[in-house]
Motif scaffolding. Sequence first.
Motif, PDB file in Angstrom:
ATOM      1  N   ARG A   1       0.834  -1.206   0.000  1.00 51.70           N
ATOM      2  CA  ARG A   1       0.000   0.000   0.000  1.00 51.70           C
ATOM      3  C   ARG A   1       0.871   1.259   0.000  1.00 51.70           C
ATOM      4  O   ARG A   1       0.533   2.256  -0.643  1.00 51.70           O
ATOM      5  CB  ARG A   1      -0.940  -0.011   1.205  1.00 51.70           C
ATOM      6  CG  ARG A   1      -2.006  -1.104   1.124  1.00 51.70           C
ATOM      7  CD  ARG A   1      -3.073  -0.962   2.213  1.00 51.70           C
ATOM      8  NE  ARG A   1      -4.088  -1.985   2.075  1.00 51.70           N
ATOM      9  CZ  ARG A   1      -4.145  -3.088   2.822  1.00 51.70           C
ATOM     10  NH1 ARG A   1      -3.256  -3.281   3.777  1.00 51.70           N
ATOM     11  NH2 ARG A   1      -5.095  -3.982   2.631  1.00 51.70           N
ATOM     12  N   ALA A   2       1.995   1.208   0.715  1.00 47.75           N
ATOM     13  CA  ALA A   2       2.915   2.341   0.705  1.00 47.75           C
ATOM     14  C   ALA A   2       3.496   2.545  -0.689  1.00 47.75           C
ATOM     15  O   ALA A   2       3.624   3.678  -1.169  1.00 47.75           O
ATOM     16  CB  ALA A   2       4.039   2.108   1.718  1.00 47.75           C
ATOM     17  N   LEU A   3       3.835   1.455  -1.357  1.00 48.99           N
ATOM     18  CA  LEU A   3       4.356   1.546  -2.730  1.00 48.99           C
ATOM     19  C   LEU A   3       3.329   2.188  -3.650  1.00 48.99           C
ATOM     20  O   LEU A   3       3.662   3.075  -4.453  1.00 48.99           O
ATOM     21  CB  LEU A   3       4.710   0.147  -3.229  1.00 48.99           C
ATOM     22  CG  LEU A   3       5.159   0.030  -4.688  1.00 48.99           C
ATOM     23  CD1 LEU A   3       6.480   0.751  -4.915  1.00 48.99           C
ATOM     24  CD2 LEU A   3       5.274  -1.451  -5.097  1.00 48.99           C
ATOM     25  N   ALA A   4       2.086   1.760  -3.527  1.00 46.97           N
ATOM     26  CA  ALA A   4       1.028   2.322  -4.374  1.00 46.97           C
ATOM     27  C   ALA A   4       0.856   3.814  -4.112  1.00 46.97           C
ATOM     28  O   ALA A   4       0.641   4.608  -5.040  1.00 46.97           O
ATOM     29  CB  ALA A   4      -0.282   1.579  -4.120  1.00 46.97           C
ATOM     30  N   ALA A   5       0.968   4.213  -2.845  1.00 51.26           N
ATOM     31  CA  ALA A   5       0.811   5.631  -2.504  1.00 51.26           C
ATOM     32  C   ALA A   5       1.955   6.465  -3.051  1.00 51.26           C
ATOM     33  O   ALA A   5       1.780   7.659  -3.352  1.00 51.26           O
ATOM     34  CB  ALA A   5       0.731   5.789  -0.980  1.00 51.26           C
ATOM     35  N   MET A   6       3.133   5.865  -3.188  1.00 45.57           N
ATOM     36  CA  MET A   6       4.298   6.592  -3.676  1.00 45.57           C
ATOM     37  C   MET A   6       4.322   6.710  -5.194  1.00 45.57           C
ATOM     38  O   MET A   6       5.130   7.462  -5.749  1.00 45.57           O
ATOM     39  CB  MET A   6       5.583   5.888  -3.210  1.00 45.57           C
ATOM     40  CG  MET A   6       5.778   5.907  -1.706  1.00 45.57           C
ATOM     41  SD  MET A   6       7.139   4.832  -1.163  1.00 45.57           S
ATOM     42  CE  MET A   6       8.542   5.725  -1.862  1.00 45.57           C
ATOM     43  N   ALA A   7       3.465   5.973  -5.879  1.00 43.92           N
ATOM     44  CA  ALA A   7       3.534   5.899  -7.342  1.00 43.92           C
ATOM     45  C   ALA A   7       3.376   7.264  -8.007  1.00 43.92           C
ATOM     46  O   ALA A   7       4.237   7.701  -8.776  1.00 43.92           O
ATOM     47  CB  ALA A   7       2.470   4.931  -7.861  1.00 43.92           C
ATOM     48  N   LYS A   8       2.265   7.935  -7.768  1.00 47.32           N
ATOM     49  CA  LYS A   8       2.006   9.254  -8.351  1.00 47.32           C
ATOM     50  C   LYS A   8       2.265   9.251  -9.864  1.00 47.32           C
ATOM     51  O   LYS A   8       2.938  10.122 -10.407  1.00 47.32           O
ATOM     52  CB  LYS A   8       2.868  10.320  -7.677  1.00 47.32           C
ATOM     53  CG  LYS A   8       2.720  10.390  -6.160  1.00 47.32           C
ATOM     54  CD  LYS A   8       1.314  10.700  -5.738  1.00 47.32           C
ATOM     55  CE  LYS A   8       1.189  10.768  -4.224  1.00 47.32           C
ATOM     56  NZ  LYS A   8      -0.208  10.956  -3.790  1.00 47.32           N
ATOM     57  N   GLY A   9       1.719   8.236 -10.537  1.00 51.98           N
ATOM     58  CA  GLY A   9       1.857   8.160 -11.997  1.00 51.98           C
ATOM     59  C   GLY A   9       3.110   7.460 -12.470  1.00 51.98           C
ATOM     60  O   GLY A   9       3.277   7.241 -13.678  1.00 51.98           O
ATOM     61  N   ARG A  10       4.003   7.098 -11.555  1.00 53.65           N
ATOM     62  CA  ARG A  10       5.236   6.418 -11.956  1.00 53.65           C
ATOM     63  C   ARG A  10       5.026   4.901 -12.000  1.00 53.65           C
ATOM     64  O   ARG A  10       4.133   4.363 -11.355  1.00 53.65           O
ATOM     65  CB  ARG A  10       6.367   6.760 -10.978  1.00 53.65           C
ATOM     66  CG  ARG A  10       6.718   8.233 -10.959  1.00 53.65           C
ATOM     67  CD  ARG A  10       7.857   8.514  -9.984  1.00 53.65           C
ATOM     68  NE  ARG A  10       7.459   8.352  -8.593  1.00 53.65           N
ATOM     69  CZ  ARG A  10       8.299   8.417  -7.571  1.00 53.65           C
ATOM     70  NH1 ARG A  10       9.597   8.617  -7.784  1.00 53.65           N
ATOM     71  NH2 ARG A  10       7.867   8.278  -6.335  1.00 53.65           N
ATOM     72  N   ARG A  11       5.895   4.204 -12.735  1.00 50.93           N
ATOM     73  CA  ARG A  11       5.850   2.738 -12.740  1.00 50.93           C
ATOM     74  C   ARG A  11       6.330   2.209 -11.392  1.00 50.93           C
ATOM     75  O   ARG A  11       7.284   2.723 -10.816  1.00 50.93           O
ATOM     76  CB  ARG A  11       6.753   2.160 -13.829  1.00 50.93           C
ATOM     77  CG  ARG A  11       6.224   2.287 -15.230  1.00 50.93           C
ATOM     78  CD  ARG A  11       6.861   1.256 -16.147  1.00 50.93           C
ATOM     79  NE  ARG A  11       8.316   1.176 -16.023  1.00 50.93           N
ATOM     80  CZ  ARG A  11       9.060   0.233 -16.614  1.00 50.93           C
ATOM     81  NH1 ARG A  11       8.489  -0.713 -17.340  1.00 50.93           N
ATOM     82  NH2 ARG A  11      10.377   0.241 -16.470  1.00 50.93           N
ATOM     83  N   THR A  12       5.645   1.177 -10.899  1.00 43.93           N
ATOM     84  CA  THR A  12       6.030   0.578  -9.618  1.00 43.93           C
ATOM     85  C   THR A  12       6.373  -0.893  -9.802  1.00 43.93           C
ATOM     86  O   THR A  12       5.727  -1.607 -10.578  1.00 43.93           O
ATOM     87  CB  THR A  12       4.903   0.718  -8.589  1.00 43.93           C
ATOM     88  OG1 THR A  12       3.672   0.224  -9.162  1.00 43.93           O
ATOM     89  CG2 THR A  12       4.715   2.162  -8.163  1.00 43.93           C
ATOM     90  N   TRP A  13       7.383  -1.333  -9.078  1.00 42.72           N
ATOM     91  CA  TRP A  13       7.833  -2.714  -9.094  1.00 42.72           C
ATOM     92  C   TRP A  13       7.769  -3.264  -7.671  1.00 42.72           C
ATOM     93  O   TRP A  13       8.248  -2.625  -6.734  1.00 42.72           O
ATOM     94  CB  TRP A  13       9.282  -2.810  -9.560  1.00 42.72           C
ATOM     95  CG  TRP A  13       9.549  -2.381 -10.972  1.00 42.72           C
ATOM     96  CD1 TRP A  13       9.515  -1.112 -11.463  1.00 42.72           C
ATOM     97  CD2 TRP A  13       9.921  -3.224 -12.056  1.00 42.72           C
ATOM     98  NE1 TRP A  13       9.841  -1.108 -12.788  1.00 42.72           N
ATOM     99  CE2 TRP A  13      10.105  -2.404 -13.183  1.00 42.72           C
ATOM    100  CE3 TRP A  13      10.135  -4.602 -12.170  1.00 42.72           C
ATOM    101  CZ2 TRP A  13      10.473  -2.905 -14.417  1.00 42.72           C
ATOM    102  CZ3 TRP A  13      10.512  -5.104 -13.406  1.00 42.72           C
ATOM    103  CH2 TRP A  13      10.672  -4.269 -14.511  1.00 42.72           C
TER     104      TRP A  13
END
Length: 464
Positions: free
Chosen positions: A347-359
């Motif tokens: 969930r923290a990763l998703a919150a940090m995305a802000k339109g960026r690709r996440t792995w």
Amino acid sequence: MIALSLAEIATITGGQPHDIPDTGREVTGSVVIDSRKVEPGGLFAAFAGEHVDGHDYADKAIASGAAAVLATRPLGVPAIVVDDVQTALGTLARTVVQRLGTEVVALTGSAGKTSTKDLIAQVLQHHAPTVWTPGSLNNEIGLPLTALTADTTTRHLVLEMGARGIGHIRYLTGLTPPKIGLVLNVGTAHIGEFGGREQIAQAKGELVEALPADGTAILNADDPLVRAMSSRTKAKVLFFGEADDADVRAENVRLTDQGQPAFTLHTPTGCSEVTLRLYGEHHVSNALAAAAVAHDLGMSADEIATALSGAGNLSRWRMEVTERADGVTVVNDAYNANPESMRAALRALAAMAKGRRTWAVLGKMAELGDEALPEHDAVGRLAVRLNVSKLVAVGDREASWLQLGAYNEGSWGEESVHVSDAQAAVDLLRSELRPGDVVLVKASRSVGLEQVALALLEGEVSGR
């Protein structure tokens, strides 16, 4: 440690001095179990481990300046010989804490113990001299070693307590009797060893049972199994959480653009605004727990909020966020993993995305027993629901369950990949990462996925 003569230590531990020219010599340095960390005037506790026997390093410890060795047999060097080194170490710690009169704050929980302990320590340092558990040294050896670092200036001793079964926390509280006991949550970490969440709750609740009548039990109002522990203590009870009836609670919880939690802290004596330097909304609960401890010890809401807002990570590989020069952000949360912490990290990763690709580079969650397959499957599915761009499942059977969960959740699962080991994950990431990507690395400690994060950051020093 406070200065104690070798004769006093022998009396306390029930040991016999051997090859000690002067039993009046005082131990003035640290108590250690690693001969490489011996300092002049210290005490070396020789443990016989599965692969290494500390007794074999007694000569080296004395040569490095140790006043004596705590051992189970004569060694031809100054030694206090006891029946059991672990028992002797615990007895020594209990005696030292009792002599100091230091206020012991103990905490336990299935997830978030170390992060919360680090927050408590940083907040209480604003109040009075504080000693706390380094890293996750929360067992029958690490806890007394931590307690023995306290001295006459120490006002607060903050101790993390782990458990692998019923009776473990009861044993630890017997070594360092707490005045304040904090229970964070009851989750599924080590559920394979305990047998179920009810058994985990039984073990964690041993902490509040050990509190004196003039102590304080600090309990998570948002966790029903923890809330129910209020009936198991004679101490005063203080609730924390987001529940309306919590004594210390958070309102208006939100995340900054960087994924850092902000909220309004409410305590019985006032309210104040907090913005954490940590990443992920799950740290709100940890911060409230720390705030409840600080409130009970007399700090105001403003003092607590200021201290929380300035607190950072003290322990390695726990949501360590580093931005590379090319804009790739690496989130190293590879120290350990269980279902609760894995969900929080995603969930923290998703919150940090802000339109960026996440792995999400994920590996095995250990000690789940019969729950291993459904829990790994559920984490894979959650990654899909959170729109993580790509899942990299690392390892053997459990990794395949992660990937299968992602695949079965929807078409996005085709973006998941299963690789054999950490090096394969590094090779994949190096070939496919683009500037601006955010990479989360997380698994149980035994998997060693910190290698992935460290490889991605090799030569990089930019942090945030």
